[in-house]
Design a protein around this motif. Structure first.
Motif, PDB file in Angstrom:
ATOM      1  N   VAL A  41       0.876  -1.168   0.000  1.00 19.77           N
ATOM      2  CA  VAL A  41       0.000   0.000   0.000  1.00 19.77           C
ATOM      3  C   VAL A  41       0.914   1.219   0.000  1.00 19.77           C
ATOM      4  CG1 VAL A  41      -1.765   1.295   1.244  1.00 19.77           C
ATOM      5  CG2 VAL A  41      -1.847  -1.209   1.207  1.00 19.77           C
ATOM      6  N   THR A  42       0.864   2.007  -1.080  1.00 20.60           N
ATOM      7  CA  THR A  42       1.763   3.154  -1.223  1.00 20.60           C
ATOM      8  C   THR A  42       1.089   4.480  -0.888  1.00 20.60           C
ATOM      9  OG1 THR A  42       1.233   3.302  -3.582  1.00 20.60           O
ATOM     10  CG2 THR A  42       3.201   2.015  -2.965  1.00 20.60           C
ATOM     11  N   GLN A  43      -0.243   4.490  -0.802  1.00 20.22           N
ATOM     12  CA  GLN A  43      -0.979   5.732  -0.531  1.00 20.22           C
ATOM     13  C   GLN A  43      -2.378   5.383  -0.036  1.00 20.22           C
ATOM     14  OE1 GLN A  43      -0.049   9.221  -1.176  1.00 20.22           O
ATOM     15  NE2 GLN A  43      -1.917   9.596  -0.027  1.00 20.22           N
ATOM     16  N   LEU A  44      -2.850   6.168   0.906  1.00 22.90           N
ATOM     17  CA  LEU A  44      -4.236   6.084   1.364  1.00 22.90           C
ATOM     18  C   LEU A  44      -4.935   7.380   0.983  1.00 22.90           C
ATOM     19  CD1 LEU A  44      -3.600   4.876   5.028  1.00 22.90           C
ATOM     20  CD2 LEU A  44      -4.408   3.479   3.156  1.00 22.90           C
ATOM     21  N   TYR A  45      -6.184   7.268   0.582  1.00 24.38           N
ATOM     22  CA  TYR A  45      -7.020   8.440   0.341  1.00 24.38           C
ATOM     23  C   TYR A  45      -8.293   8.296   1.160  1.00 24.38           C
ATOM     24  CZ  TYR A  45      -4.121   9.680  -3.658  1.00 24.38           C
ATOM     25  OH  TYR A  45      -3.068  10.029  -4.456  1.00 24.38           O
ATOM     26  N   VAL A  46      -8.671   9.361   1.830  1.00 21.53           N
ATOM     27  CA  VAL A  46      -9.966   9.439   2.481  1.00 21.53           C
ATOM     28  C   VAL A  46     -10.769  10.462   1.700  1.00 21.53           C
ATOM     29  CG1 VAL A  46     -11.220  10.100   4.568  1.00 21.53           C
ATOM     30  CG2 VAL A  46      -9.083   8.801   4.747  1.00 21.53           C
ATOM     31  N   LEU A  47     -11.900  10.017   1.167  1.00 25.86           N
ATOM     32  CA  LEU A  47     -12.799  10.888   0.420  1.00 25.86           C
ATOM     33  C   LEU A  47     -13.990  11.141   1.342  1.00 25.86           C
ATOM     34  CD1 LEU A  47     -12.622   8.833  -2.894  1.00 25.86           C
ATOM     35  CD2 LEU A  47     -11.155  10.728  -2.195  1.00 25.86           C
ATOM     36  N   LYS A  48     -13.895  12.220   2.107  1.00 23.19           N
ATOM     37  CA  LYS A  48     -14.907  12.478   3.138  1.00 23.19           C
ATOM     38  C   LYS A  48     -16.315  12.586   2.558  1.00 23.19           C
ATOM     39  CE  LYS A  48     -13.936  15.548   6.322  1.00 23.19           C
ATOM     40  NZ  LYS A  48     -13.417  16.736   7.037  1.00 23.19           N
ATOM     41  N   SER A  49     -16.476  13.309   1.473  1.00 19.46           N
ATOM     42  CA  SER A  49     -17.814  13.513   0.909  1.00 19.46           C
ATOM     43  C   SER A  49     -18.431  12.208   0.416  1.00 19.46           C
ATOM     44  CB  SER A  49     -17.781  14.545  -0.214  1.00 19.46           C
ATOM     45  OG  SER A  49     -16.986  14.073  -1.284  1.00 19.46           O
ATOM     46  N   GLU A  50     -17.600  11.250   0.023  1.00 17.72           N
ATOM     47  CA  GLU A  50     -18.091   9.954  -0.454  1.00 17.72           C
ATOM     48  C   GLU A  50     -18.065   8.891   0.645  1.00 17.72           C
ATOM     49  OE1 GLU A  50     -16.281   8.694  -4.153  1.00 17.72           O
ATOM     50  OE2 GLU A  50     -15.914  10.779  -4.686  1.00 17.72           O
ATOM     51  N   ARG A  51     -17.521   9.248   1.816  1.00 17.84           N
ATOM     52  CA  ARG A  51     -17.384   8.309   2.938  1.00 17.84           C
ATOM     53  C   ARG A  51     -16.633   7.058   2.492  1.00 17.84           C
ATOM     54  NH1 ARG A  51     -19.425  12.418   4.456  1.00 17.84           N
ATOM     55  NH2 ARG A  51     -20.640  12.747   6.337  1.00 17.84           N
ATOM     56  N   LYS A  52     -15.448   7.260   1.883  1.00 13.64           N
ATOM     57  CA  LYS A  52     -14.637   6.150   1.375  1.00 13.64           C
ATOM     58  C   LYS A  52     -13.196   6.278   1.859  1.00 13.64           C
ATOM     59  CE  LYS A  52     -17.511   4.187  -1.654  1.00 13.64           C
ATOM     60  NZ  LYS A  52     -18.121   2.936  -1.331  1.00 13.64           N
ATOM     61  N   LEU A  53     -12.611   5.134   2.173  1.00  9.61           N
ATOM     62  CA  LEU A  53     -11.166   4.996   2.399  1.00  9.61           C
ATOM     63  C   LEU A  53     -10.652   4.130   1.268  1.00  9.61           C
ATOM     64  CD1 LEU A  53      -8.507   5.092   4.071  1.00  9.61           C
ATOM     65  CD2 LEU A  53      -9.367   3.079   5.305  1.00  9.61           C
ATOM     66  N   VAL A  54      -9.646   4.624   0.539  1.00  9.54           N
ATOM     67  CA  VAL A  54      -9.105   3.911  -0.612  1.00  9.54           C
ATOM     68  C   VAL A  54      -7.637   3.600  -0.349  1.00  9.54           C
ATOM     69  CG1 VAL A  54      -8.743   3.972  -3.114  1.00  9.54           C
ATOM     70  CG2 VAL A  54     -10.695   5.188  -2.105  1.00  9.54           C
ATOM     71  N   LEU A  55      -7.280   2.324  -0.497  1.00  8.44           N
ATOM     72  CA  LEU A  55      -5.898   1.878  -0.350  1.00  8.44           C
ATOM     73  C   LEU A  55      -5.332   1.649  -1.745  1.00  8.44           C
ATOM     74  CD1 LEU A  55      -7.274   1.263   2.406  1.00  8.44           C
ATOM     75  CD2 LEU A  55      -5.723  -0.665   2.618  1.00  8.44           C
ATOM     76  N   MET A  56      -4.225   2.322  -2.049  1.00 10.37           N
ATOM     77  CA  MET A  56      -3.648   2.294  -3.388  1.00 10.37           C
ATOM     78  C   MET A  56      -2.279   1.637  -3.399  1.00 10.37           C
ATOM     79  SD  MET A  56      -5.856   4.140  -5.238  1.00 10.37           S
ATOM     80  CE  MET A  56      -4.894   4.472  -6.702  1.00 10.37           C
ATOM     81  N   HIS A  57      -1.959   1.003  -4.512  1.00 10.91           N
ATOM     82  CA  HIS A  57      -0.590   0.605  -4.856  1.00 10.91           C
ATOM     83  C   HIS A  57      -0.263   1.392  -6.119  1.00 10.91           C
ATOM     84  CE1 HIS A  57       3.033  -1.706  -5.538  1.00 10.91           C
ATOM     85  NE2 HIS A  57       2.626  -1.926  -6.769  1.00 10.91           N
ATOM     86  N   HIS A  58       0.446   2.492  -5.940  1.00  8.74           N
ATOM     87  CA  HIS A  58       0.709   3.440  -7.019  1.00  8.74           C
ATOM     88  C   HIS A  58      -0.617   3.871  -7.646  1.00  8.74           C
ATOM     89  CE1 HIS A  58       4.923   2.897  -6.252  1.00  8.74           C
ATOM     90  NE2 HIS A  58       4.817   1.588  -6.454  1.00  8.74           N
TER      91      HIS A  58
END
Length: 164
Positions: A31-48
């Motif tokens: 996992v190289t980056q995490l994004y929290v999209l508050k308006s969409e209520r999402k946590l996204v785990l990324m590999h590049h």
């Protein structure tokens, strides 16, 4: 015959105790980056550029806007990193977010207030298992089972961007 019963019993005990273990392993892409999209209520785990996992989240009890001061119930917005782990969290498991950064501290100081801290991604734990939406004091919450997977996948030092 007794020998086979003993082996069977040991197997059953090992299988059951393995199911109860909250510490999972992960052998997939980093996992190289995490994004929290508050308006969409999402946590996204990324590999590049590849999405590895997505989770529905709950936020602070005052979910709109950026965290400014301690106790405002808001989840911070900005760029941070995962800076600690708590295997004994009241919320099952948790990983810490490096809030407040220098900007957050200066912003709160200009308001004459402390910025707060102890912002985590965490599970629900036994107390908040049936809590409604947006119930934290500014943290990011997922289910306990999801937190077990996140705890295994995300390493300290991983960048996290929290977007409005």
């Amino acid at each position: 015959m007794q020998y086979f019963r003993l082996i069977f019993l040991v197997f059953i005990v090992a299988a059951v105790s393995g199911c109860a273990n909250k510490f999972k392993t992960y052998n997939g892409p980093e996992v190289t980056q995490l994004y929290v999209l508050k308006s969409e209520r999402k946590l996204v785990l990324m590999h590049h550029d590849t999405v590895l996992e997505q989770y529905e989240i709950d936020l602070g009890f005052a979910p709109d806007g950026d965290k400014k001061i301690e106790g405002d119930g808001r989840t911070p917005e900005g760029d941070y990193f995962i800076d600690r782990r708590n295997p004994n969290s009241d919320f099952h498991l948790s990983i810490g977010i490096s809030y407040p950064n220098e900007y957050d501290i200066a912003e709160a100081k200009a308001l004459g207030q402390p910025p707060g801290g102890d912002i985590f991604i965490h599970g629900r734990g036994p107390i908040y298992r049936k809590a409604g939406a947006d119930w934290t004091w500014g943290c990011i919450a997922v289910t306990d089972r999801e937190m077990e997977r996140i705890y295994a996948m995300v390493q300290d030092g991983t960048p996290i961007t929290i977007l409005p």
